[in-house]
Every structure is written in structure tokens, then in C-alpha cells.
Write a protein that holds these residues in place. Sequence first.
Motif, PDB file in Angstrom:
ATOM      1  N   TRP A  60      38.044  54.242  42.853  1.00  0.00           N
ATOM      2  CA  TRP A  60      38.889  54.998  43.375  1.00  0.00           C
ATOM      3  C   TRP A  60      39.810  54.577  45.474  1.00  0.00           C
ATOM      4  CZ3 TRP A  60      43.196  57.524  41.398  1.00  0.00           C
ATOM      5  CH2 TRP A  60      43.040  57.523  40.133  1.00  0.00           C
ATOM      6  N   ARG A  61      38.560  53.752  45.639  1.00  0.00           N
ATOM      7  CA  ARG A  61      39.088  53.516  47.198  1.00  0.00           C
ATOM      8  C   ARG A  61      39.677  52.234  47.033  1.00  0.00           C
ATOM      9  NH1 ARG A  61      33.914  53.158  49.442  1.00  0.00           N
ATOM     10  NH2 ARG A  61      33.936  51.749  48.333  1.00  0.00           N
ATOM     11  N   SER A  62      39.279  51.212  45.897  1.00  0.00           N
ATOM     12  CA  SER A  62      40.407  49.475  45.501  1.00  0.00           C
ATOM     13  C   SER A  62      41.260  50.326  45.058  1.00  0.00           C
ATOM     14  CB  SER A  62      39.102  48.486  44.763  1.00  0.00           C
ATOM     15  OG  SER A  62      39.019  48.791  43.299  1.00  0.00           O
ATOM     16  N   THR A  63      41.151  51.362  44.591  1.00  0.00           N
ATOM     17  CA  THR A  63      42.646  51.092  43.553  1.00  0.00           C
ATOM     18  C   THR A  63      43.903  51.831  44.706  1.00  0.00           C
ATOM     19  OG1 THR A  63      41.879  52.100  41.465  1.00  0.00           O
ATOM     20  CG2 THR A  63      44.052  53.454  42.321  1.00  0.00           C
ATOM     21  N   VAL A  64      43.130  52.668  45.370  1.00  0.00           N
ATOM     22  CA  VAL A  64      43.989  53.287  46.749  1.00  0.00           C
ATOM     23  C   VAL A  64      44.358  51.972  48.027  1.00  0.00           C
ATOM     24  CG1 VAL A  64      43.805  54.668  48.746  1.00  0.00           C
ATOM     25  CG2 VAL A  64      43.879  55.904  46.830  1.00  0.00           C
ATOM     26  N   ASP A  65      43.280  51.055  47.686  1.00  0.00           N
ATOM     27  CA  ASP A  65      44.151  50.681  48.717  1.00  0.00           C
ATOM     28  C   ASP A  65      44.907  49.549  47.730  1.00  0.00           C
ATOM     29  OD1 ASP A  65      41.786  50.637  50.083  1.00  0.00           O
ATOM     30  OD2 ASP A  65      40.709  49.634  49.816  1.00  0.00           O
ATOM     31  N   ALA A  66      44.887  48.852  46.732  1.00  0.00           N
ATOM     32  CA  ALA A  66      46.043  47.967  45.820  1.00  0.00           C
ATOM     33  C   ALA A  66      47.177  48.879  46.238  1.00  0.00           C
ATOM     34  CB  ALA A  66      45.691  48.451  44.560  1.00  0.00           C
ATOM     35  N   LEU A  67      47.141  50.784  46.002  1.00  0.00           N
ATOM     36  CA  LEU A  67      48.503  51.101  45.994  1.00  0.00           C
ATOM     37  C   LEU A  67      48.628  50.877  47.207  1.00  0.00           C
ATOM     38  CD1 LEU A  67      47.555  54.125  44.655  1.00  0.00           C
ATOM     39  CD2 LEU A  67      49.422  52.714  43.143  1.00  0.00           C
ATOM     40  N   GLU A  68      48.471  51.283  48.537  1.00  0.00           N
ATOM     41  CA  GLU A  68      48.665  50.754  49.534  1.00  0.00           C
ATOM     42  C   GLU A  68      49.296  49.492  49.335  1.00  0.00           C
ATOM     43  OE1 GLU A  68      45.605  51.851  52.593  1.00  0.00           O
ATOM     44  OE2 GLU A  68      45.951  54.403  52.523  1.00  0.00           O
ATOM     45  N   LYS A  69      48.674  48.215  50.022  1.00  0.00           N
ATOM     46  CA  LYS A  69      49.144  47.480  49.183  1.00  0.00           C
ATOM     47  C   LYS A  69      50.347  46.281  48.505  1.00  0.00           C
ATOM     48  CE  LYS A  69      44.763  45.001  50.195  1.00  0.00           C
ATOM     49  NZ  LYS A  69      43.323  44.387  49.632  1.00  0.00           N
ATOM     50  N   PRO A 114      30.438  55.899  24.791  1.00  0.00           N
ATOM     51  CA  PRO A 114      29.329  55.794  25.452  1.00  0.00           C
ATOM     52  C   PRO A 114      29.359  54.294  25.302  1.00  0.00           C
ATOM     53  CG  PRO A 114      29.698  57.268  23.493  1.00  0.00           C
ATOM     54  CD  PRO A 114      30.983  57.168  23.662  1.00  0.00           C
ATOM     55  N   HIS A 115      29.963  53.165  25.376  1.00  0.00           N
ATOM     56  CA  HIS A 115      29.978  52.332  24.775  1.00  0.00           C
ATOM     57  C   HIS A 115      30.697  50.858  26.089  1.00  0.00           C
ATOM     58  CE1 HIS A 115      26.658  52.547  22.279  1.00  0.00           C
ATOM     59  NE2 HIS A 115      27.918  53.434  20.911  1.00  0.00           N
ATOM     60  N   LEU A 116      31.079  51.734  27.429  1.00  0.00           N
ATOM     61  CA  LEU A 116      31.476  51.244  28.658  1.00  0.00           C
ATOM     62  C   LEU A 116      30.689  49.716  28.258  1.00  0.00           C
ATOM     63  CD1 LEU A 116      32.656  53.233  30.945  1.00  0.00           C
ATOM     64  CD2 LEU A 116      34.294  51.693  29.207  1.00  0.00           C
ATOM     65  N   ASP A 117      31.278  48.734  28.320  1.00  0.00           N
ATOM     66  CA  ASP A 117      30.694  46.924  28.279  1.00  0.00           C
ATOM     67  C   ASP A 117      31.489  46.678  29.680  1.00  0.00           C
ATOM     68  OD1 ASP A 117      29.942  45.053  27.774  1.00  0.00           O
ATOM     69  OD2 ASP A 117      31.777  43.687  27.500  1.00  0.00           O
ATOM     70  N   PRO A 118      30.509  46.198  30.857  1.00  0.00           N
ATOM     71  CA  PRO A 118      29.015  45.758  30.708  1.00  0.00           C
ATOM     72  C   PRO A 118      28.747  47.102  30.909  1.00  0.00           C
ATOM     73  CG  PRO A 118      29.375  44.878  32.803  1.00  0.00           C
ATOM     74  CD  PRO A 118      31.404  45.529  32.114  1.00  0.00           C
ATOM     75  N   SER A 119      26.995  47.116  30.231  1.00  0.00           N
ATOM     76  CA  SER A 119      26.822  48.514  29.696  1.00  0.00           C
ATOM     77  C   SER A 119      25.949  48.862  30.660  1.00  0.00           C
ATOM     78  CB  SER A 119      24.899  47.667  29.446  1.00  0.00           C
ATOM     79  OG  SER A 119      24.309  46.917  29.911  1.00  0.00           O
ATOM     80  N   SER A 120      26.031  48.334  32.457  1.00  0.00           N
ATOM     81  CA  SER A 120      25.514  48.651  33.236  1.00  0.00           C
ATOM     82  C   SER A 120      26.721  50.184  34.338  1.00  0.00           C
ATOM     83  CB  SER A 120      25.403  48.219  34.772  1.00  0.00           C
ATOM     84  OG  SER A 120      26.018  46.884  34.958  1.00  0.00           O
ATOM     85  N   LYS A 121      28.094  49.848  33.649  1.00  0.00           N
ATOM     86  CA  LYS A 121      29.322  50.655  34.390  1.00  0.00           C
ATOM     87  C   LYS A 121      29.506  51.506  33.342  1.00  0.00           C
ATOM     88  CE  LYS A 121      33.996  48.264  34.315  1.00  0.00           C
ATOM     89  NZ  LYS A 121      35.213  47.663  34.232  1.00  0.00           N
ATOM     90  N   LEU A 122      30.083  52.660  34.629  1.00  0.00           N
ATOM     91  CA  LEU A 122      29.929  54.099  33.960  1.00  0.00           C
ATOM     92  C   LEU A 122      30.918  54.441  33.497  1.00  0.00           C
ATOM     93  CD1 LEU A 122      27.171  55.147  36.738  1.00  0.00           C
ATOM     94  CD2 LEU A 122      26.629  54.702  33.606  1.00  0.00           C
ATOM     95  N   VAL A 123      32.011  54.124  34.586  1.00  0.00           N
ATOM     96  CA  VAL A 123      33.354  54.298  34.709  1.00  0.00           C
ATOM     97  C   VAL A 123      34.387  52.803  34.470  1.00  0.00           C
ATOM     98  CG1 VAL A 123      33.161  54.755  37.353  1.00  0.00           C
ATOM     99  CG2 VAL A 123      34.934  55.968  36.032  1.00  0.00           C
ATOM    100  N   ASP A 124      35.035  53.342  34.759  1.00  0.00           N
ATOM    101  CA  ASP A 124      36.234  52.711  34.757  1.00  0.00           C
ATOM    102  C   ASP A 124      37.609  53.538  34.472  1.00  0.00           C
ATOM    103  OD1 ASP A 124      37.578  50.344  34.121  1.00  0.00           O
ATOM    104  OD2 ASP A 124      37.256  50.066  32.222  1.00  0.00           O
ATOM    105  N   VAL A 125      38.857  52.359  34.776  1.00  0.00           N
ATOM    106  CA  VAL A 125      39.852  54.040  35.443  1.00  0.00           C
ATOM    107  C   VAL A 125      40.931  53.355  35.520  1.00  0.00           C
ATOM    108  CG1 VAL A 125      41.437  54.951  36.980  1.00  0.00           C
ATOM    109  CG2 VAL A 125      38.734  55.148  36.868  1.00  0.00           C
TER     110      VAL A 125
END
Length: 140
Positions: A60-69, A114-125
Motif C-alpha cells: 500500500w505504501r508503494s501504491t500510494v507513492d505510484a499514485l502520487e508520482k 492459497p497458492h500465490l506465487d512466489p510461495s512467500s507472498k501473502l498478499v497481492d493487489v
Amino acid sequence: MEQSMRYSALGSPTSSKIKPSDNNPTTRPKLRWLMMSGNANLLSSKRICTSIEEQSESIWRSTVDALEKSGMTAHDIVKVTQYLKFEEHIPLYSAIREKYLKGARPASTLLIVPHLDPSSKLVDVEIIAAKDDLEFSTKQ
């Protein structure tokens, strides 16, 4: 009494004083679009964040940064699709999301995958944001 409607970026009706004929593609304002998927900061860092809290904050921090840019804010997001690996992460993720949306209410979908890739990723937006070209040019 004449009722007029204006269509938002995704075509849903919103009330306004603009006449229905103003929805004609040749006369309505042009929109600038920003579409984002994934999170480069999360995947490119030397240390991948391991907690849902760290990953959600990073995304969310990088999303807001990209929006601002791009000359936009969270209020310009018209659609957000969220993917969580575990259902039990919903409350914590949602609290972090709300902190960054600052009251914005875009159309929203949340899926448990349950199978987000890579396996260590817990969230994607994924987000879609749009801003009226006239409004964009007057603020820059």
C-alpha cells in the motif's frame, strides 16, 4: 424536473448536473488511467517481508507513492482487486488498506488464493485509477 446522469470511469451512473448528452465520448472529459499489479518493492528487495503486516504496508505504501508520482491520490482509485493467501489475514490486511485509502471507497474484490506465487507472498493487489484530464492538468 429533468433528471441527469453522468457515468463514472467504469460506467456506473452518478448523479450530477451534467446533461446525459455530455456522456458522449466526443464531449466528456478524457481520463488518464493508472493500472498496477503486483509489487516490485516486495519482490526486488534483498529481504522478502515475511509477515502479512509488512507485506501489506509495503504494497500500500508503494501504491500510494505510484499514485502520487502520477498526480493522483487514493481517491482516484476506481477498482482494487486483492489476493490474500490466508483468510485469517483479512482483518489485519483490511485495517492497513483502510489506513492508506483514507476514506476512499473504490469498487473492491478480495479473493483468498492459497497458492500465490512466489510461495512467500501473502498478499497481492491490483489497482485501476482514473483522473479527469482537465483536473489533472490544473493541479500540475
